[in-house]
Design an enzyme around this catalytic site. Structure first.
Site, PDB file in Angstrom:
ATOM      1  N   GLY A  31       0.749  -1.152   0.093  1.00 45.54           N
ATOM      2  CA  GLY A  31      -0.031   0.015  -0.135  1.00 45.54           C
ATOM      3  C   GLY A  31       0.856   1.309   0.061  1.00 45.54           C
ATOM      4  N   GLU A  35       3.858   6.374  -7.738  1.00 47.71           N
ATOM      5  CA  GLU A  35       3.973   5.749  -9.338  1.00 47.71           C
ATOM      6  C   GLU A  35       4.823   4.673  -9.472  1.00 47.71           C
ATOM      7  OE1 GLU A  35       3.045   7.594 -11.878  1.00 47.71           O
ATOM      8  OE2 GLU A  35       1.971   9.263 -10.614  1.00 47.71           O
ATOM      9  N   HIS A  37       4.650   1.810  -7.913  1.00 49.08           N
ATOM     10  CA  HIS A  37       3.244   0.749  -7.819  1.00 49.08           C
ATOM     11  C   HIS A  37       2.482   0.980  -8.974  1.00 49.08           C
ATOM     12  CE1 HIS A  37       3.666   1.849  -3.367  1.00 49.08           C
ATOM     13  NE2 HIS A  37       4.087   0.087  -3.311  1.00 49.08           N
ATOM     14  N   GLY A 148       9.049  -4.853  -8.478  1.00 50.71           N
ATOM     15  CA  GLY A 148      10.101  -3.738  -8.872  1.00 50.71           C
ATOM     16  C   GLY A 148      11.619  -3.754  -8.932  1.00 50.71           C
ATOM     17  N   LYS A 150      13.406  -1.611  -7.896  1.00 46.29           N
ATOM     18  CA  LYS A 150      13.464  -0.743  -6.908  1.00 46.29           C
ATOM     19  C   LYS A 150      14.226  -1.358  -5.692  1.00 46.29           C
ATOM     20  CE  LYS A 150      13.208   2.696  -3.616  1.00 46.29           C
ATOM     21  NZ  LYS A 150      12.893   1.898  -2.527  1.00 46.29           N
ATOM     22  N   SER A 186       9.281   5.997  -3.335  1.00 44.68           N
ATOM     23  CA  SER A 186       9.058   5.005  -2.035  1.00 44.68           C
ATOM     24  C   SER A 186       8.199   5.415  -1.129  1.00 44.68           C
ATOM     25  CB  SER A 186      10.646   5.061  -1.472  1.00 44.68           C
ATOM     26  OG  SER A 186      10.403   4.214  -0.145  1.00 44.68           O
TER      27      SER A 186
END
Ligand code: AMP
Length: 287
Positions: A31, A35, A37, A148, A150, A186
């Protein structure tokens, strides 16, 4: 879009899609959507007939003293964003649904879990991630699950997990989405004060510095890391780690003769941030 709280109900709703041979995509999230996600949801929407997003702040992957209790959480706002991104089924279970009384199983991925984040946050972190992702893959039985870049190590751990446990799912890894100045998006960026936000860009600047050096011919890993650390220091950032590793095995690389993953973790104020870039001797990518 429907919001579903129970495993049984989600399975029931997916039965038809599976039986009809529809392509099901899963995007696991905790949750506080941003951007990053949304880019995963967009990829899932493009590639799949049915898009399932899970929204579950997984207590098992937080160590004592980490930010579980303060993790940002606004289900109504997330549901709006998910609906706008074309999610069909939003799976938002309670902790008791995922970990009922008597729950006693953990999934431990050796090797690739043990360095970087695993070394810094402790073995429990990826144990918690691997366990919840295994459960989500078993519940949804997606054709593709989206993660991701990331969280580069997380993607490597999950690829290892599905290969080792013969879970029939493709793992798609989507590029890191960044703010205009380079800071990786993040959920934790929301905690940064204005002053910390100005320092936080140092992480991506340091990675950029490393990637530029590598692209321009630097082959020595420790010289590259030293230059990147100098850049971090210019933003008053002391990293927990800044490592140059193989993108698949995550083992340290001394001589940069192929693509490498440059990964960094640092606290900016009280906010712990991670970022990475894949850098190659001839070109750079990953940002
Ligand atoms: P989280 O909600 O932080 O657990 O993240 C859910 C998924 O979104 C994970 O697969 C993350 O790697 C991915 N993600 C988080 N931030 C970004 C970003 N800036 N760009 C791309 N993917 C991201």
């Amino acid at each position: 879009m429907q919001t579903i709280r129970t495993i049984a109900e989600l399975r029931r709703l997916l039965d038809g899609a599976h039986a009809a041979g529809e392509r099901v995509g899963l995007v696991p999230t905790m949750g506080a959507l941003h951007e990053g996600h949304l880019s995963l949801l967009e990829a899932a929407r493009e590639q799949c007939d049915v898009v399932v997003m899970s929204l579950f702040v997984n207590p098992a992957q937080f160590a004592a003293g980490e930010d579980l209790d303060s993790y940002p959480c606004d289900e109504a706002a997330d549901a709006e964003l998910a609906r706008g991104a074309g999610v069909d089924l939003l799976f938002a279970p309670l902790v008791e649904e995922m970990y009922p009384a008597g729950f006693a199983t953990s999934v431990i991925v050796g090797g690739v879990s043990e360095t970087l984040e695993g070394a810094e946050r402790g073995a429990g972190h990826f144990e918690g991630v691997a366990t919840v992702v295994t459960k989500l893959l078993n519940i949804v039985a997606p054709d593709v699950a989206f993660f991701g870049q990331k969280d580069a190590q997380q993607a490597v751990v999950i690829k290892r997990l599905v290969a080792d446990l013969d879970i029939p799912v493709a793992i798609a890894v989507c590029p890191t989405v960044r703010e205009a100045d380079g800071l990786a998006r993040s959920s934790r960026n929301a905690y940064l004060s204005a002053d910390e936000r100005a320092h936080a860009v140092g992480l991506s600047r340091a990675l950029e510095q490393a990637a530029t050096l590598i692209a321009s011919g630097e082959r020595d890993s420790s010289a590259t890391a030293t230059a990147a650390r100098r850049e971090l220091a210019a933003y008053a950032i002391e990293p927990e780690y800044l490592d140059i590793v193989d993108p698949e095995t995550l083992e340290a690389v001394a001589q940069i003769d192929r693509s490498v993953l440059v990964a960094v973790a640092a606290k900016v104020g009280r906010v712990r941030l991670i970022d990475n870039v894949v850098a190659s001797p001839t070109r750079t990518n990953g940002r």
